[in-house]
Design a protein around this motif. Structure first.
Motif, short mmCIF file in Angstrom:
data_model
loop_
_atom_site.label_atom_id
_atom_site.label_comp_id
_atom_site.label_asym_id
_atom_site.label_seq_id
_atom_site.Cartn_x
_atom_site.Cartn_y
_atom_site.Cartn_z
N LEU A 86 -5.08 37.56 77.91
CA LEU A 86 -4.72 38.73 78.72
C LEU A 86 -5.15 40.06 78.14
CD1 LEU A 86 -1.06 37.68 79.69
CD2 LEU A 86 -3.14 37.42 81.05
N ARG A 87 -5.33 40.15 76.83
CA ARG A 87 -5.61 41.47 76.27
C ARG A 87 -6.49 41.38 75.04
NH1 ARG A 87 -1.50 43.42 72.24
NH2 ARG A 87 -0.37 41.58 71.50
N THR A 88 -6.94 42.56 74.60
CA THR A 88 -7.75 42.67 73.38
C THR A 88 -7.04 43.60 72.40
OG1 THR A 88 -9.84 42.31 74.56
CG2 THR A 88 -9.96 43.41 72.42
N ARG A 89 -6.85 43.13 71.18
CA ARG A 89 -6.26 43.95 70.13
C ARG A 89 -7.37 44.40 69.18
NH1 ARG A 89 -3.77 41.20 66.84
NH2 ARG A 89 -4.06 39.11 67.64
N ARG A 90 -7.46 45.70 68.96
CA ARG A 90 -8.50 46.28 68.11
C ARG A 90 -7.89 46.85 66.84
NH1 ARG A 90 -13.02 46.62 71.32
NH2 ARG A 90 -12.62 46.48 73.57
N THR A 91 -8.53 46.54 65.71
CA THR A 91 -8.04 46.99 64.42
C THR A 91 -9.21 47.58 63.63
OG1 THR A 91 -6.40 45.21 64.39
CG2 THR A 91 -6.86 46.33 62.30
N PRO A 92 -9.04 48.76 63.03
CA PRO A 92 -10.14 49.31 62.21
C PRO A 92 -10.50 48.38 61.06
CG PRO A 92 -8.44 50.97 62.65
CD PRO A 92 -7.89 49.66 63.12
N ARG A 93 -11.77 48.33 60.74
CA ARG A 93 -12.21 47.46 59.65
C ARG A 93 -11.52 47.80 58.34
NH1 ARG A 93 -17.53 45.05 59.89
NH2 ARG A 93 -17.38 44.81 57.64
N ASP A 94 -11.26 49.09 58.09
CA ASP A 94 -10.68 49.45 56.81
C ASP A 94 -9.19 49.11 56.72
OD1 ASP A 94 -9.59 51.38 58.46
OD2 ASP A 94 -10.66 53.07 57.55
N ALA A 95 -8.60 48.60 57.83
CA ALA A 95 -7.21 48.15 57.79
C ALA A 95 -7.09 46.70 57.35
CB ALA A 95 -6.56 48.34 59.16
#
Length: 202
Positions: A86-95
């Motif tokens: 249902l969805r896309t979760r985006r996380t910064p690479r530096d996290a």
């Protein structure tokens, strides 16, 4: 188990997708109890039971292919994106703080194990997970190489609960307690069969 990282990959995005063939080959026996319950509804539950059984089978047959077409883990130079049904979760690479590679049994602790890969944030929370029942090990190695962060290889553990003791935010509650997860499927199914049988026996 996935091998060591070769360092970060720059440039174009890396897109990894789960394998439907892998999934069908690894979970076929665990689906047997559910199929038995659906068969009981179909043949012993009268008209309502047959309708419910057919609807569940049709829904599952529709959702699974959609999930496997849509689901992906995408790594770009700036982020990691995890797309589900249902969805896309985006996380910064530096996290991204670390990666944990572990072999976990399919069902009980003496069953054959499958490789799993967990991508964790700096606080230990799960960012992405590649389960051995859906993802091939080559793609796990590609993800390790693309992220280029520290990878901890734990070898084989007895259960997801054992992994949760080391990484409490990595494993979902229902995976820590598989009996509870099974009860959430079996109990409503048995109750539905019982109620339908009462309706048609009265």
């Amino acid at each position: 188990m996935p091998g060591p990282s070769r360092g970060p990959v720059s440039g174009a995005a890396l897109v990894l997708r789960p394998s439907l063939r892998r999934y069908l080959s690894t979970v076929k026996w665990s689906l047997l109890p559910i199929l038995v319950l659906l068969a009981a509804l179909l043949f012993r539950g009268g008209g309502v039971g047959a309708v419910v059984s057919v609807m569940v089978i049709a829904l599952a047959s529709a959702i699974a292919p959609v999930y496997f077409r849509r689901a992906a883990v995408t790594v770009t130079p700036t982020e990691i994106a995890v797309t589900g049904l249902l969805r896309t979760r985006r996380t910064p690479r530096d996290a991204v703080g670390s990666i944990v590679a572990v072999a976990l049994p399919r069902t009980h602790k003496n069953s054959k194990s499958l490789a799993h890969l967990y991508v964790l944030g700096r606080g230990g929370r799960r960012i992405a997970r590649l389960k051995g029942s859906r993802w091939v090990e080559d793609d796990m190695r590609r993800l390790i190489a693309a992220l280029g962060v520290e990878t901890t290889k734990l070898g084989r553990l007895a259960s997801p609960r054992a992994l949760a003791r080391r990484y409490p935010h990595a494993v979902p509650l229902l995976e820590r307690y598989p009996v509870l997860a099974g009860a959430l499927v079996v109990v409503p199914s048995v109750a539905a069969i019982f109620l339908v049988s009462l309706e048609y026996s009265s």
